[in-house]
Design a protein around this motif. Structure first.
Motif, mmCIF file in Angstrom:
data_model
loop_
_atom_site.group_PDB
_atom_site.id
_atom_site.type_symbol
_atom_site.label_atom_id
_atom_site.label_comp_id
_atom_site.label_asym_id
_atom_site.label_seq_id
_atom_site.Cartn_x
_atom_site.Cartn_y
_atom_site.Cartn_z
ATOM 1 N N ASN A 40 85.224 59.125 76.623
ATOM 2 C CA ASN A 40 84.408 58.237 75.806
ATOM 3 C C ASN A 40 85.217 57.814 74.580
ATOM 4 O O ASN A 40 85.834 58.653 73.924
ATOM 5 N N PRO A 41 85.238 56.522 74.228
ATOM 6 C CA PRO A 41 86.032 56.063 73.084
ATOM 7 C C PRO A 41 85.668 56.756 71.761
ATOM 8 O O PRO A 41 86.548 57.039 70.952
ATOM 9 N N ASP A 42 84.398 57.039 71.548
ATOM 10 C CA ASP A 42 83.996 57.720 70.314
ATOM 11 C C ASP A 42 84.554 59.142 70.258
ATOM 12 O O ASP A 42 84.966 59.623 69.207
ATOM 13 N N VAL A 43 84.568 59.804 71.394
ATOM 14 C CA VAL A 43 85.093 61.169 71.448
ATOM 15 C C VAL A 43 86.612 61.151 71.250
ATOM 16 O O VAL A 43 87.164 62.002 70.548
ATOM 17 N N LYS A 44 87.279 60.172 71.844
ATOM 18 C CA LYS A 44 88.727 60.059 71.646
ATOM 19 C C LYS A 44 89.048 59.855 70.174
ATOM 20 O O LYS A 44 89.985 60.449 69.635
ATOM 21 N N LYS A 45 88.271 59.007 69.505
ATOM 22 C CA LYS A 45 88.477 58.746 68.083
ATOM 23 C C LYS A 45 88.256 60.027 67.266
ATOM 24 O O LYS A 45 89.034 60.336 66.358
ATOM 25 N N ALA A 46 87.217 60.774 67.585
ATOM 26 C CA ALA A 46 86.933 62.022 66.873
ATOM 27 C C ALA A 46 88.052 63.039 67.091
ATOM 28 O O ALA A 46 88.440 63.751 66.156
ATOM 29 N N ARG A 47 88.586 63.120 68.305
ATOM 30 C CA ARG A 47 89.700 64.047 68.576
ATOM 31 C C ARG A 47 90.924 63.659 67.767
ATOM 32 O O ARG A 47 91.610 64.521 67.200
#
Length: 62
Positions: A40-47
């Motif tokens: 998920n793009p949001d999860v990638k950003k958070a990581r």
């Protein structure tokens, strides 16, 4: 082997086979959900942000 013992072993074997098939389908479903979440793009950003913060903290306290 007595017929009753053979029947019990047969039932156990059938239950194991049917249970393992259902278990594999559920396992595949869980893997698919986790993969979709991880990508998920949001999860990638958070990581990415968490990694940056960890690097800053490591440099500050090292």
């Amino acid at each position: 082997m007595r017929p009753k013992t053979f029947f019990v072993l047969l039932v156990i074997a059938a239950a194991y086979i049917l249970g393992s098939r259902a278990g594999r389908e559920r396992y595949d479903q869980i893997v698919e959900s986790v993969t979709a979440f991880w990508n998920n793009p949001d999860v990638k950003k958070a990581r990415k942000n968490a990694k940056k913060q960890a690097e800053k903290a490591r440099r500050r306290y090292a």
